[in-house]
Design an enzyme around this catalytic site. Structure first.
Site, PDB file in Angstrom:
ATOM      1  N   GLU A 142       0.827  -1.220   0.000  1.00 28.88           N
ATOM      2  CA  GLU A 142       0.000   0.000   0.000  1.00 28.88           C
ATOM      3  C   GLU A 142       0.860   1.268   0.000  1.00 28.88           C
ATOM      4  OE1 GLU A 142      -2.075  -1.371   3.353  1.00 28.88           O
ATOM      5  OE2 GLU A 142      -3.177  -2.812   2.120  1.00 28.88           O
TER       6      GLU A 142
ATOM      7  N   GLU B 226      -4.556  -8.955   3.877  1.00 31.32           N
ATOM      8  CA  GLU B 226      -5.161  -8.547   5.150  1.00 31.32           C
ATOM      9  C   GLU B 226      -6.413  -9.324   5.536  1.00 31.32           C
ATOM     10  OE1 GLU B 226      -3.936  -6.433   2.897  1.00 31.32           O
ATOM     11  OE2 GLU B 226      -3.050  -4.662   3.837  1.00 31.32           O
TER      12      GLU B 226
HETATM   13  C1  LIG Z   1      -2.766  -1.391   7.211  1.00 24.76           C
HETATM   14  C2  LIG Z   1      -2.404  -2.634   6.494  1.00 24.76           C
HETATM   15  O1  LIG Z   1      -3.300  -2.785   5.435  1.00 24.76           O
HETATM   16  C3  LIG Z   1      -2.506  -3.814   7.400  1.00 24.76           C
HETATM   17  C4  LIG Z   1      -1.431  -4.776   7.140  1.00 24.76           C
HETATM   18  O2  LIG Z   1      -0.472  -4.558   6.467  1.00 24.76           O
HETATM   19  S1  LIG Z   1      -1.589  -6.255   7.945  1.00 24.76           S
HETATM   20  C5  LIG Z   1      -0.135  -7.164   7.509  1.00 24.76           C
HETATM   21  C6  LIG Z   1      -0.188  -7.696   6.138  1.00 24.76           C
HETATM   22  N1  LIG Z   1       0.941  -8.535   5.923  1.00 24.76           N
HETATM   23  C7  LIG Z   1       0.867  -9.864   6.052  1.00 24.76           C
HETATM   24  O3  LIG Z   1      -0.189 -10.421   6.322  1.00 24.76           O
HETATM   25  C8  LIG Z   1       2.125 -10.625   5.855  1.00 24.76           C
HETATM   26  C9  LIG Z   1       2.372 -11.498   7.053  1.00 24.76           C
HETATM   27  N2  LIG Z   1       3.628 -12.187   6.956  1.00 24.76           N
HETATM   28  C10 LIG Z   1       3.806 -13.269   6.152  1.00 24.76           C
HETATM   29  O4  LIG Z   1       2.932 -13.701   5.423  1.00 24.76           O
HETATM   30  C11 LIG Z   1       5.145 -13.948   6.199  1.00 24.76           C
HETATM   31  O5  LIG Z   1       5.698 -13.678   7.465  1.00 24.76           O
HETATM   32  C12 LIG Z   1       6.136 -13.451   5.120  1.00 24.76           C
HETATM   33  C13 LIG Z   1       5.645 -13.953   3.754  1.00 24.76           C
HETATM   34  C14 LIG Z   1       6.239 -11.948   5.138  1.00 24.76           C
HETATM   35  C15 LIG Z   1       7.531 -14.029   5.408  1.00 24.76           C
HETATM   36  O6  LIG Z   1       7.453 -15.420   5.538  1.00 24.76           O
HETATM   37  P1  LIG Z   1       8.716 -16.261   6.083  1.00 24.76           P
HETATM   38  O7  LIG Z   1       9.929 -15.830   5.379  1.00 24.76           O
HETATM   39  O8  LIG Z   1       8.286 -17.691   6.024  1.00 24.76           O
HETATM   40  O9  LIG Z   1       8.937 -15.833   7.585  1.00 24.76           O
HETATM   41  P2  LIG Z   1       7.975 -15.925   8.843  1.00 24.76           P
HETATM   42  O10 LIG Z   1       8.478 -16.960   9.774  1.00 24.76           O
HETATM   43  O11 LIG Z   1       6.544 -15.989   8.448  1.00 24.76           O
HETATM   44  O12 LIG Z   1       8.203 -14.485   9.470  1.00 24.76           O
HETATM   45  C16 LIG Z   1       9.457 -14.130  10.024  1.00 24.76           C
HETATM   46  C17 LIG Z   1       9.203 -13.307  11.265  1.00 24.76           C
HETATM   47  O13 LIG Z   1       8.626 -12.071  10.865  1.00 24.76           O
HETATM   48  C18 LIG Z   1       7.427 -11.832  11.582  1.00 24.76           C
HETATM   49  N3  LIG Z   1       6.501 -11.118  10.705  1.00 24.76           N
HETATM   50  C19 LIG Z   1       6.207 -11.373   9.425  1.00 24.76           C
HETATM   51  N4  LIG Z   1       5.353 -10.458   8.952  1.00 24.76           N
HETATM   52  C20 LIG Z   1       5.098  -9.612   9.966  1.00 24.76           C
HETATM   53  C21 LIG Z   1       4.283  -8.462  10.113  1.00 24.76           C
HETATM   54  N5  LIG Z   1       3.576  -7.968   9.094  1.00 24.76           N
HETATM   55  N6  LIG Z   1       4.245  -7.859  11.316  1.00 24.76           N
HETATM   56  C22 LIG Z   1       4.967  -8.316  12.346  1.00 24.76           C
HETATM   57  N7  LIG Z   1       5.761  -9.406  12.269  1.00 24.76           N
HETATM   58  C23 LIG Z   1       5.823 -10.042  11.095  1.00 24.76           C
HETATM   59  C24 LIG Z   1       6.917 -13.217  11.938  1.00 24.76           C
HETATM   60  O14 LIG Z   1       6.062 -13.174  13.053  1.00 24.76           O
HETATM   61  C25 LIG Z   1       8.204 -13.952  12.232  1.00 24.76           C
HETATM   62  O15 LIG Z   1       8.596 -13.613  13.536  1.00 24.76           O
HETATM   63  P3  LIG Z   1       9.385 -14.684  14.477  1.00 24.76           P
HETATM   64  O16 LIG Z   1      10.632 -15.006  13.726  1.00 24.76           O
HETATM   65  O17 LIG Z   1       9.581 -13.950  15.742  1.00 24.76           O
HETATM   66  O18 LIG Z   1       8.477 -15.862  14.620  1.00 24.76           O
END
Ligand SMILES: C[C@H](O)CC(=O)SCCNC(=O)CCNC(=O)[C@H](O)C(C)(C)COP(=O)(O)OP(=O)(O)OC[C@H]1O[C@@H](n2cnc3c(N)ncnc32)[C@H](O)[C@@H]1OP(=O)(O)O
Length: 724
Positions: free
Chosen positions: A115, A135
């Site tokens: 975004e 999301e």
């Molecule tokens: C206002 C906005 O519209 C609202 C938003 O943006 S909501 C967030 C949207 N983003 C997401 O949903 C993405 C969520 N993350 C993921 O899908 C996956 O973590 C990823 C594809 C980015 C990476 O995957 P991968 O490499 O397998 O690593 P993964 O183990 O999942 O994550 C590594 C670490 O980062 C953290 N992390 C990943 N994304 C994060 C996020 N958005 N916020 C906080 N922590 C996050 C995980 O909790 C993990 O922490 P840990 O090592 O302490 O357990």
């Protein structure tokens, strides 16, 4: 927190490169949002800055808004912890700001990350970067104006699809759709982005504010049609969840009243959704899933997983061929061992069918399928297993047979080889009884179909070494499973916890409740199907075998229903032969088979448990509770005995292994939202009315009377916590 920062470097070319630092995924934590605002404002004011490039450190643009903040809001209920980003930062400071900005995207730009990029005036990406708005999968919806800008850049139907499915696309597809302006090798990403930003400043390239674009969203009537179809679809695919329809409403607001109004509505609805139970459940599952990879005394003692290049799978039946498929798909060499060439051929064919099935469903490209198939070799002799790093035994549940196999493989396989079994019920100590290498014996419990279901239950005994556990966890991750490490007991964590699921259903039926009503209520609650349809699917043989196993291990709380035997006697075998509680015909949905009713009557006559001989009268909610509270009760015993490392592991296991609805947060999380007190009192009442099956466990009673959530860690381990 020293690594969490936003930096700005202004080059001699007049481009300010603003970089997000928050390893590992550059999540947009509150200090990052504040840092972006500060640096952007500075860049806008400085006379030596002509244009801006936004990027993320370490090869990843950004994984989105910091999900920890949602968890804080869930814990406190204080929504004011959410910063105002959509208007203040993205519209006013970035998009409508005086300096043009280009997003330089590498690795991933998800959620808030994408975004922010949409708020820039162009986007340059490295090859194969993941772009998505996931999301909805967290129970919220795209914020920061994402619901408005994405449709304006790529068109409504594709944007709706990306949002509704939460699935990312690659930068190559993004380029075709108009989301990405150019794809360049990583090594040139910054250079090209800087030049692009300067080109915009000097009007050689368009200065596009996506919120103001209208050319891609089509006419109002076209838009209405797309949104109507989307609404109909999500009513089927996202039952019981509010965020999908809410997101479509917000998109529509922008279509009707303009992008800026859409942004305002988005910000408001976003806050409502963050406070929803759905978001609480899904965010909990997000972190719970990641927590499973932290196992005390295994992952925190400096061990490194050893490479597992070649695995022998013993037995080419349904489970063995599924496991072999999962391994081959992730480029592990597999030796499939069977006892004769007929069975071996069958096993090899099943693997081929699994892989071809993925190709047919467009889930796997042909060249990858061919490579995977070439990873599997058949064998009829154990000597072919002499150079494997791991064995996974997947033969029928027969103790002497398994014991024999383990003695043989111990002799043939190298001394480092991990000796795993896919048993779903038998005690590992019994399976490994005749071996010397008890530290290498471990359970690798897959769920059927093994190449599709995401859970891998790793079972350890008191003797299994930390190294063996770590190695199997690494294999699990490599084959894209979520490994959950559990202790050794009948049924392990998942099957044991869910044994009362079908038991409770059988008690209810024998108490006079209609089978189809039970199934309908459980489906309404959010499981993919009710207990009777599930029994039809898994087959009655499994139900009988599991019933025996649990009946002898937990005789105090096993209900012996004659119904399955009666069904088998009447020639039914569920989906296998098309006749069960339902009728199964090719290409048609299962239909209730009312000719089963006299058989059910016979079962009721034999058990004779209806009070006063009359069917009990229960409400819909009570049906759900009479089936799921006994599951919670058994989960409490699993927690009490220390079978799982933490309560949230059971949540993940219930979601991934039993398809418990993720938006309810998993079995224990859900139980805590219902309240231990209510569950305890209900079970106590039913145990007085209908017997011991419902008797509350010691753990549940203690938590309920003391008012402690079921998920709270035990302060002092109970006497029985000795298995791990
Ligand atoms: C206002 C906005 O519209 C609202 C938003 O943006 S909501 C967030 C949207 N983003 C997401 O949903 C993405 C969520 N993350 C993921 O899908 C996956 O973590 C990823 C594809 C980015 C990476 O995957 P991968 O490499 O397998 O690593 P993964 O183990 O999942 O994550 C590594 C670490 O980062 C953290 N992390 C990943 N994304 C994060 C996020 N958005 N916020 C906080 N922590 C996050 C995980 O909790 C993990 O922490 P840990 O090592 O302490 O357990």
């Amino acid at each position: 927190m020293g690594g969490v920062k936003v930096t700005m470097e202004v080059g001699a070319d007049g481009v300010a490169v603003i970089t997000i630092f928050n390893p590992p995924v550059n999540a947009l934590a509150i200090p990052i949002i504040a840092g972006l605002k500060e640096k952007w404002t500075e860049a806008t004011m400085r006379n030596d800055v002509k244009a801006i490039v936004l990027t993320g450190n370490g090869g990843r643009f950004s994984g989105g808004f910091d999900i920890n903040v949602f968890q804080k809001v869930h814990g406190t209920g204080d929504i004011s912890q959410l910063p105002d980003v959509s208007v203040d930062l993205v519209v006013n400071t970035m998009e409508d700001g005086k300096k043009p900005a280009v997003a330089a995207i590498e690795g991933l730009a998800l959620g808030g990350g994408l975004e922010l990029a949409l708020g820039c005036h162009a986007r340059i990406a490295a090859p194969r970067a993941q772009l998505g708005l996931p999301e909805l999968s967290l129970g919220v919806m795209p914020g920061f104006g994402g619901t408005q800008r994405l449709p304006r850049l790529i068109g409504l139907s594709k944007a709706v699809e990306i949002m509704m499915t939460s699935k990312p696309i690659m930068s190559e597809e993004g380029k075709k759709l108009g989301l990405i302006d150019a794809i360049v090798p990583s090594s040139e990403l910054l250079k090209v982005s800087r030049q692009w930003a300067l080109d915009i400043a000097e009007r050689r390239k368009p200065w596009t504010r996506s919120l103001h674009k209208t050319d891609k969203i089509g006419s109002r009537s076209e838009a209405r049609e797309v949104l109507k179809v989307a609404r109909e679809q999500v009513k089927q695919t996202a039952k019981n969840m509010p965020q999908h329809l809410a997101c479509i409403d917000v998109i529509e607001e922008g279509i009707i009243h303009g992008g800026y109004h859409g942004v305002l509505k988005e910000a408001k609805v976003f806050k409502d959704l963050v406070l929803s139970d759905t978001s609480k459940g899904l965010v909990h599952v997000f972190f719970a899933q990641r927590a499973t990879s932290k196992v005390p005394n295994v992952t925190d003692i400096g061990l490194k997983p050893r490479t597992v290049k070649k695995v022998a799978v013993i037995g080419g039946g349904l489970m063995g061929s599924g496991i072999a498929t999962a391994l081959a798909l992730s480029n592990t060499f597999v030796v499939l061992k069977e006892i004769n060439s007929e069975y071996l051929q069958k096993g090899m064919k099943a693997i081929e069918a699994n892989i071809r099935g993925l190709v047919a469903r467009k889930k796997l490209p042909q060249d990858k399928a061919d490579r995977s198939l070439s990873m599997v070799k058949g064998a009829l002799d154990f000597s072919d297993c002499k150079d494997v790093d791991m064995v996974i035994e997947a033969v029928i549940e027969n103790v002497p047979l398994k014991q024999k196999i383990f003695s043989e493989i111990e002799k043939v396989c190298p001394p480092h080889c991990i000796l795993a079994t896919n048993t779903s019920t038998i005690d590992l100590n019994i399976i490994g009884e005749n071996t010397i290498s008890k530290d290498r014996i471990i359970g690798a419990h897959f769920f059927s179909p093994a190449h599709i279901m995401p859970l891998l239950e790793i079972v350890r005994t008191e003797k299994t070494s930390a190294q063996a556990i770590l190695d199997l966890m690494a294999v699990g991750k490599a084959i894209k499973k979520v490994p959950v490490v559990v202790g050794n007991c009948t049924g392990f964590a998942v099957n044991r916890t869910f044994f009362p699921y079908s038991q409770g259903a059988h008690i209810l039926v024998n108490l006079g409740v209609d089978v189809y009503r039970i199934d309908a209520q459980i489906a309404r609650f959010g499981l993919p199907m009710g207990p009777f349809q599930l029994q039809d699917l898994t087959g009655y043989g499994v139900a009988v075998a599991v019933g025996k196993e649990f009946g002898s291990a937990f005789s105090d709380r096993t209900f012996k229903s004659p119904l399955i035997d009666l069904l088998i006697e009447s020639g039914r075998n569920g989906k296998n032969n098309g006749k069960g509680y339902y009728i199964y015909e090719k290409g048609r949905k299962p239909r209730p088979d009312f000719t089963v009713l006299p058989i059910i009557e016979e079962s009721r006559r034999l058990t004779n448990i209806m009070p006063g001989g009359k069917p009990i009268s229960v409400g819909d909610q009570e049906i759900i509770e009479m089936i799921l509270f006994p599951v919670v009760n058994e989960a409490c015993r699993v927690l009490d005995e220390g079978i799982v490392v933490r309560a949230s592991d059971l949540d993940v296991a219930s979601v991934l292994g039993m398809s418990f609805p993720s938006y309810r947060g998993g079995i224990i999380f859900w139980a805590d939202t219902v309240g231990a007190g209510h569950i305890y009192r209900s079970l106590k009442k039913w145990s007085e009315l209908y017997g011991n099956f419902f008797k509350p466990s010691r753990f549940l009673e203690e938590r309920a009377t003391k008012g402690i959530p079921l998920s709270a860690p035990a302060s002092t381990p109970s006497a029985s916590r000795s298995r791990m």
